[in-house]
Every structure is written in C-alpha cells, then in structure tokens.
Design a protein around this motif. Sequence first.
Motif, PDB file in Angstrom:
ATOM      1  N   TRP B   9      17.725 -48.011 -15.761  1.00  0.00           N
ATOM      2  CA  TRP B   9      17.364 -47.047 -14.711  1.00  0.00           C
ATOM      3  C   TRP B   9      18.245 -45.815 -14.757  1.00  0.00           C
ATOM      4  CZ3 TRP B   9      13.313 -47.396 -11.231  1.00  0.00           C
ATOM      5  CH2 TRP B   9      12.589 -48.590 -11.284  1.00  0.00           C
ATOM      6  N   PHE B  10      17.641 -44.678 -14.397  1.00  0.00           N
ATOM      7  CA  PHE B  10      18.329 -43.389 -14.382  1.00  0.00           C
ATOM      8  C   PHE B  10      17.987 -42.659 -13.084  1.00  0.00           C
ATOM      9  CE2 PHE B  10      16.941 -44.493 -18.636  1.00  0.00           C
ATOM     10  CZ  PHE B  10      18.107 -44.426 -19.360  1.00  0.00           C
ATOM     11  N   ASN B  11      18.896 -41.786 -12.666  1.00  0.00           N
ATOM     12  CA  ASN B  11      18.607 -40.871 -11.559  1.00  0.00           C
ATOM     13  C   ASN B  11      19.478 -39.644 -11.771  1.00  0.00           C
ATOM     14  OD1 ASN B  11      17.944 -39.573  -9.218  1.00  0.00           O
ATOM     15  ND2 ASN B  11      18.239 -41.352  -7.887  1.00  0.00           N
ATOM     16  N   THR B  12      18.991 -38.719 -12.587  1.00  0.00           N
ATOM     17  CA  THR B  12      19.826 -37.587 -12.989  1.00  0.00           C
ATOM     18  C   THR B  12      19.924 -36.563 -11.859  1.00  0.00           C
ATOM     19  OG1 THR B  12      17.973 -36.342 -13.928  1.00  0.00           O
ATOM     20  CG2 THR B  12      19.095 -37.882 -15.385  1.00  0.00           C
ATOM     21  N   LYS B  13      21.061 -35.892 -11.803  1.00  0.00           N
ATOM     22  CA  LYS B  13      21.279 -34.878 -10.761  1.00  0.00           C
ATOM     23  C   LYS B  13      20.449 -33.624 -11.026  1.00  0.00           C
ATOM     24  CE  LYS B  13      25.981 -36.161  -9.450  1.00  0.00           C
ATOM     25  NZ  LYS B  13      27.408 -35.832  -9.645  1.00  0.00           N
ATOM     26  N   GLY B  14      20.346 -33.234 -12.291  1.00  0.00           N
ATOM     27  CA  GLY B  14      19.595 -32.039 -12.642  1.00  0.00           C
ATOM     28  C   GLY B  14      18.180 -32.391 -13.079  1.00  0.00           C
ATOM     29  N   ARG B  15      17.361 -31.361 -13.179  1.00  0.00           N
ATOM     30  CA  ARG B  15      15.990 -31.549 -13.657  1.00  0.00           C
ATOM     31  C   ARG B  15      15.983 -32.101 -15.077  1.00  0.00           C
ATOM     32  NH1 ARG B  15      10.881 -29.366 -12.437  1.00  0.00           N
ATOM     33  NH2 ARG B  15      11.757 -28.076 -10.770  1.00  0.00           N
ATOM     34  N   ARG B  16      16.870 -31.573 -15.942  1.00  0.00           N
ATOM     35  CA  ARG B  16      16.903 -32.032 -17.329  1.00  0.00           C
ATOM     36  C   ARG B  16      18.277 -32.598 -17.663  1.00  0.00           C
ATOM     37  NH1 ARG B  16      14.263 -27.020 -18.097  1.00  0.00           N
ATOM     38  NH2 ARG B  16      15.902 -26.176 -19.422  1.00  0.00           N
ATOM     39  N   ASP B  17      18.290 -33.651 -18.465  1.00  0.00           N
ATOM     40  CA  ASP B  17      19.560 -34.254 -18.868  1.00  0.00           C
ATOM     41  C   ASP B  17      19.343 -35.090 -20.130  1.00  0.00           C
ATOM     42  OD1 ASP B  17      22.249 -34.857 -18.786  1.00  0.00           O
ATOM     43  OD2 ASP B  17      22.209 -35.794 -16.818  1.00  0.00           O
ATOM     44  N   TYR B  18      20.450 -35.381 -20.828  1.00  0.00           N
ATOM     45  CA  TYR B  18      20.388 -36.093 -22.102  1.00  0.00           C
ATOM     46  C   TYR B  18      21.494 -37.147 -22.072  1.00  0.00           C
ATOM     47  CZ  TYR B  18      17.691 -31.918 -22.930  1.00  0.00           C
ATOM     48  OH  TYR B  18      16.756 -30.911 -22.791  1.00  0.00           O
ATOM     49  N   ILE B  19      21.106 -38.427 -22.056  1.00  0.00           N
ATOM     50  CA  ILE B  19      22.055 -39.509 -21.783  1.00  0.00           C
ATOM     51  C   ILE B  19      22.100 -40.484 -22.963  1.00  0.00           C
ATOM     52  CG2 ILE B  19      22.529 -41.463 -20.236  1.00  0.00           C
ATOM     53  CD1 ILE B  19      20.910 -39.784 -18.093  1.00  0.00           C
ATOM     54  N   ASN B  20      23.276 -40.701 -23.492  1.00  0.00           N
ATOM     55  CA  ASN B  20      23.461 -41.614 -24.627  1.00  0.00           C
ATOM     56  C   ASN B  20      23.366 -43.063 -24.143  1.00  0.00           C
ATOM     57  OD1 ASN B  20      24.467 -43.173 -26.773  1.00  0.00           O
ATOM     58  ND2 ASN B  20      25.788 -41.506 -27.483  1.00  0.00           N
ATOM     59  N   ILE B  21      22.373 -43.811 -24.638  1.00  0.00           N
ATOM     60  CA  ILE B  21      22.153 -45.194 -24.202  1.00  0.00           C
ATOM     61  C   ILE B  21      22.379 -46.205 -25.322  1.00  0.00           C
ATOM     62  CG2 ILE B  21      20.569 -44.551 -22.331  1.00  0.00           C
ATOM     63  CD1 ILE B  21      18.225 -45.349 -24.173  1.00  0.00           C
ATOM     64  N   THR B  22      23.068 -45.778 -26.366  1.00  0.00           N
ATOM     65  CA  THR B  22      23.224 -46.633 -27.551  1.00  0.00           C
ATOM     66  C   THR B  22      23.913 -47.958 -27.219  1.00  0.00           C
ATOM     67  OG1 THR B  22      23.503 -44.571 -28.779  1.00  0.00           O
ATOM     68  CG2 THR B  22      23.976 -46.621 -29.967  1.00  0.00           C
ATOM     69  N   GLU B  23      24.989 -47.885 -26.448  1.00  0.00           N
ATOM     70  CA  GLU B  23      25.733 -49.124 -26.146  1.00  0.00           C
ATOM     71  C   GLU B  23      24.907 -50.082 -25.302  1.00  0.00           C
ATOM     72  OE1 GLU B  23      29.763 -48.900 -24.732  1.00  0.00           O
ATOM     73  OE2 GLU B  23      30.241 -47.229 -26.078  1.00  0.00           O
ATOM     74  N   THR B  24      24.121 -49.534 -24.385  1.00  0.00           N
ATOM     75  CA  THR B  24      23.260 -50.392 -23.563  1.00  0.00           C
ATOM     76  C   THR B  24      22.227 -51.115 -24.430  1.00  0.00           C
ATOM     77  OG1 THR B  24      23.529 -48.824 -21.746  1.00  0.00           O
ATOM     78  CG2 THR B  24      21.727 -50.408 -21.562  1.00  0.00           C
ATOM     79  N   VAL B  25      21.692 -50.405 -25.413  1.00  0.00           N
ATOM     80  CA  VAL B  25      20.697 -51.030 -26.295  1.00  0.00           C
ATOM     81  C   VAL B  25      21.361 -52.114 -27.142  1.00  0.00           C
ATOM     82  CG1 VAL B  25      19.061 -50.645 -28.174  1.00  0.00           C
ATOM     83  CG2 VAL B  25      19.237 -48.964 -26.316  1.00  0.00           C
ATOM     84  N   GLN B  26      22.558 -51.834 -27.665  1.00  0.00           N
ATOM     85  CA  GLN B  26      23.265 -52.870 -28.440  1.00  0.00           C
ATOM     86  C   GLN B  26      23.581 -54.079 -27.557  1.00  0.00           C
ATOM     87  OE1 GLN B  26      24.074 -53.100 -31.924  1.00  0.00           O
ATOM     88  NE2 GLN B  26      24.387 -55.183 -31.166  1.00  0.00           N
ATOM     89  N   GLY B  27      23.936 -53.813 -26.294  1.00  0.00           N
ATOM     90  CA  GLY B  27      24.179 -54.915 -25.356  1.00  0.00           C
ATOM     91  C   GLY B  27      22.945 -55.783 -25.166  1.00  0.00           C
ATOM     92  N   ALA B  28      21.779 -55.157 -25.090  1.00  0.00           N
ATOM     93  CA  ALA B  28      20.533 -55.923 -24.946  1.00  0.00           C
ATOM     94  C   ALA B  28      20.262 -56.774 -26.191  1.00  0.00           C
ATOM     95  CB  ALA B  28      19.365 -54.970 -24.686  1.00  0.00           C
ATOM     96  N   ILE B  29      20.553 -56.199 -27.353  1.00  0.00           N
ATOM     97  CA  ILE B  29      20.372 -56.964 -28.602  1.00  0.00           C
ATOM     98  C   ILE B  29      21.293 -58.180 -28.590  1.00  0.00           C
ATOM     99  CG2 ILE B  29      20.687 -56.886 -31.117  1.00  0.00           C
ATOM    100  CD1 ILE B  29      19.801 -53.898 -30.958  1.00  0.00           C
ATOM    101  N   ASN B  30      22.532 -57.989 -28.158  1.00  0.00           N
ATOM    102  CA  ASN B  30      23.469 -59.130 -28.068  1.00  0.00           C
ATOM    103  C   ASN B  30      22.897 -60.222 -27.172  1.00  0.00           C
ATOM    104  OD1 ASN B  30      25.109 -57.451 -29.585  1.00  0.00           O
ATOM    105  ND2 ASN B  30      26.534 -56.991 -27.912  1.00  0.00           N
ATOM    106  N   LYS B  31      22.385 -59.811 -25.988  1.00  0.00           N
ATOM    107  CA  LYS B  31      21.832 -60.807 -25.047  1.00  0.00           C
ATOM    108  C   LYS B  31      20.601 -61.496 -25.618  1.00  0.00           C
ATOM    109  CE  LYS B  31      22.603 -57.608 -21.620  1.00  0.00           C
ATOM    110  NZ  LYS B  31      22.250 -56.861 -20.401  1.00  0.00           N
ATOM    111  N   SER B  32      19.830 -60.778 -26.429  1.00  0.00           N
ATOM    112  CA  SER B  32      18.578 -61.354 -26.963  1.00  0.00           C
ATOM    113  C   SER B  32      18.837 -62.469 -27.963  1.00  0.00           C
ATOM    114  CB  SER B  32      17.755 -60.260 -27.648  1.00  0.00           C
ATOM    115  OG  SER B  32      18.299 -59.933 -28.927  1.00  0.00           O
ATOM    116  N   GLY B  33      19.993 -62.441 -28.617  1.00  0.00           N
ATOM    117  CA  GLY B  33      20.274 -63.409 -29.667  1.00  0.00           C
ATOM    118  C   GLY B  33      19.526 -63.149 -30.964  1.00  0.00           C
ATOM    119  N   VAL B  34      18.790 -62.030 -31.046  1.00  0.00           N
ATOM    120  CA  VAL B  34      18.025 -61.714 -32.266  1.00  0.00           C
ATOM    121  C   VAL B  34      18.967 -61.170 -33.338  1.00  0.00           C
ATOM    122  CG1 VAL B  34      16.304 -60.123 -33.239  1.00  0.00           C
ATOM    123  CG2 VAL B  34      15.819 -61.348 -31.097  1.00  0.00           C
TER     124      VAL B  34
END
Lengths: 139, 139, 139
Positions: B9-34
């Motif tokens: 989930w996101f809720n950016t302060k400005g109309r446009r923003d660019y957020i690095n989510i790489t670590e969150t995705v790697q965390g999901a892969i860890n949880k998946s066990g794949v």
Amino acid sequence: MKSYREEIWFNTKGRRDYINITETVQGAINKSGVKEGLCLVNAMHISASVYINDDERGLLKDYDQWLEKLAPHAPVDQYRHNNTGEDNADAHLKRQIMGREVVVAITDGKLDFGPWEQIFYGEFDGRRKKRALIKIIGD
Amino acid sequence: MKSYREEIWFNTKGRRDYINITETVQGAINKSGVKEGLCLVNAMHISASVYINDDERGLLKDYDQWLEKLAPHAPVDQYRHNNTGEDNADAHLKRQIMGREVVVAITDGKLDFGPWEQIFYGEFDGRRKKRALIKIIGD
Amino acid sequence: MKSYREEIWFNTKGRRDYINITETVQGAINKSGVKEGLCLVNAMHISASVYINDDERGLLKDYDQWLEKLAPHAPVDQYRHNNTGEDNADAHLKRQIMGREVVVAITDGKLDFGPWEQIFYGEFDGRRKKRALIKIIGD
C-alpha cells in the motif's frame, strides 16, 4: 502444472479501435481450471497492443488522439517502413507505447485485479482478421 | 508448484512520486519459499506504474519532467476523460509510457537482476491510498 | 515444474542497435525441455530493451529516429542524470518506451508466435559488454 491456450479473433471496421476483452479472458481462466497462476494475454500481430486501463469512453478518445500526436499516421512517407508498400509504420510505433502484452495474476480462479482494471485489445491497423493469444499456467 | 500473493500500500503526499520497492519484493520472495520461478509485480490502479530502472535522484526528476512533456497535466480540459469530473487523464497516459507491471525471474531464491536494476512504484495521481500486487509462482 | 536460465551477451559497435535474438531464445527453449510454459526475456541493464516487433530494416530506422525525437540524446545537459558524469540519460528514457522485457508463451516446445513476431534486443547505450536474461518455467 496445468496449462491452457486460446486465441481471440478481431476484425475491426476502422483502422484503430479499443476493445474490452476482460470477460473473454476470465472465461478462458474458467475453462483452464487454474486457481493459482499467471495469465499472459498478448497481441499476435505487431501493429496491435494488449493493455490494461479504464473502460471510459472519453479516455479511449484521449488515447487515440495522444497516440496520433506521438506517432502520426500521415504523411506516410515520413517512415521508411512505408517504402515497403505498407502504410502502417505508425501502428508499429503506437503499439510500442501501449505495449504488446499483459501478465495478470490468477488468485482463487479469478483475475486478481484492482477496482478499475480492464483488459483491452488496442488495434492500430485493423480492417482485417487479427488475433490475440491467451496462455495460462498454474495449478 | 507454489504460489504466493502480497499487496503493498502507498499514500503519497504529492500527485506524482517514485518509490523503490525492491526490498519489499525480495521480502515477499523469501516468504514464498520459491527458489525458481517468476514474480509479477503490478500496479492495481490504472493511473500508476511498476517499472524497473535506476535509483538515481537526477533520473527520477528527468522521468518526471519528460512524462510531463509527453503527457501534460494542464490544461485539464484538453482531455475528454476529465469531463467525467476527474482531473487525472494525464496519469492514465503517463502510466502507459512507464508500464503497468514487471515480470522478474527468481533464481536460487533471489531476484535475478543485473547490476543496477531496481523495482519502482511510479505514482501519477497520488494523495490517496493505492496499492500494488506481488504474485509469485514457482518451486 | 522445470526451470531454465540463460544469459545472452552483447557488445554493439554503435551507441544504439537492434538485434534479432529470436533463434537464441528458441534454442534456450529447446535446451530447457519445456513444452508448455512461459518464457521471460529481459534486458539486465537499465539502458536497453527487449521487445517484439518486425525484423524490417526500414522500421528499425524509423524506431531509432522516433526514439531520438521523443527522448533526444543531445544536448546532454538537459538531463539531471548526466550531472553524475554519465551521458546516457536519454537511453534510460528510450528504454521505457520500448520496454524492459517480453513474456512469451511456449506451446508444444515452440515460441507461440503470430506470423511476424520477432524478439529484439534494443541497445541505447552500447559500446560495452551488456546482457539479457532468458528464464523459462513450465512442464
């Protein structure tokens, strides 16, 4: 792992058109029996797109006008591809903006979509038979 | 075949923003066990993108300026979509340039990435709660 | 579920180039032994693309000219990214138009393609060793 394949055919009256294919894709998922997996939907022609966005009449016109601004059809002799005798170079460009394919998640047998996501076939050089591919893999 | 699903989930302060989510995705892969498979990451909203590029402050500003040139926000009445009472037609256009989704390889339990690849959530109509989907399949 | 991974290396003479890699991808599918599945092909560098379109010499020139119009290389000081000492900000922009990756269906051990679909590696900042990834999953 299960897999399933289906083609969807189109023959648009105009050169450009935008067709909502969401229900057809969900129908293919139902036939596949896949509950958890991925679904690829791609144009099989290189002057058309499959993309996901809003099914709102005004937006479809905005896309059409915008794509024509970024990659105009005329004059056709501005493109070297049209020296082959074709007049569709702009369609090959427009398709790169909108993309060839979408990959969508299948969760519990359904398209795992946000509230407004709809799958479209975007035609940029129609008036002939063309098709898209649905390929599903999962369990 | 294993599968795993997670929302970010996101809720950016400005109309446009660019957020690095790489670590969150790697965390999901860890949880998946794949260990070997594919990971889909997509915006669940049609005025946002998930894309892969450099986490360099200057480049993020270049993207923002470039997208505003290709699909300007104002004047809002240049877009028919905004006749619906919205003012975000430009966000639907910008998102098509940057793309809805990425599909990334998982090898040996890790994002199989080149040296500078980073996954971003690109917001083009923020200031409200929005989300992206991570769907993982593999063994 | 089977999986397979292969890298393809490039070192183009010019800054920009467009290389047909379809046969290499089909070769990887043959080695994988996968008959039904999905094949991801992505640039591992953030200033290059993998895309699907026509292998027609005129069109490749049209793409090159069009991308240079939408995201010009010079003047290099128009981009903040180039303040880092690089001169390739335009390559990061061009790559977003053409896309990072393609996902293609594998059916009966073959790329499940329409009549003119060809897979290209699009280089926008070459003259050095760079690579693309092929990742295949399926049965």
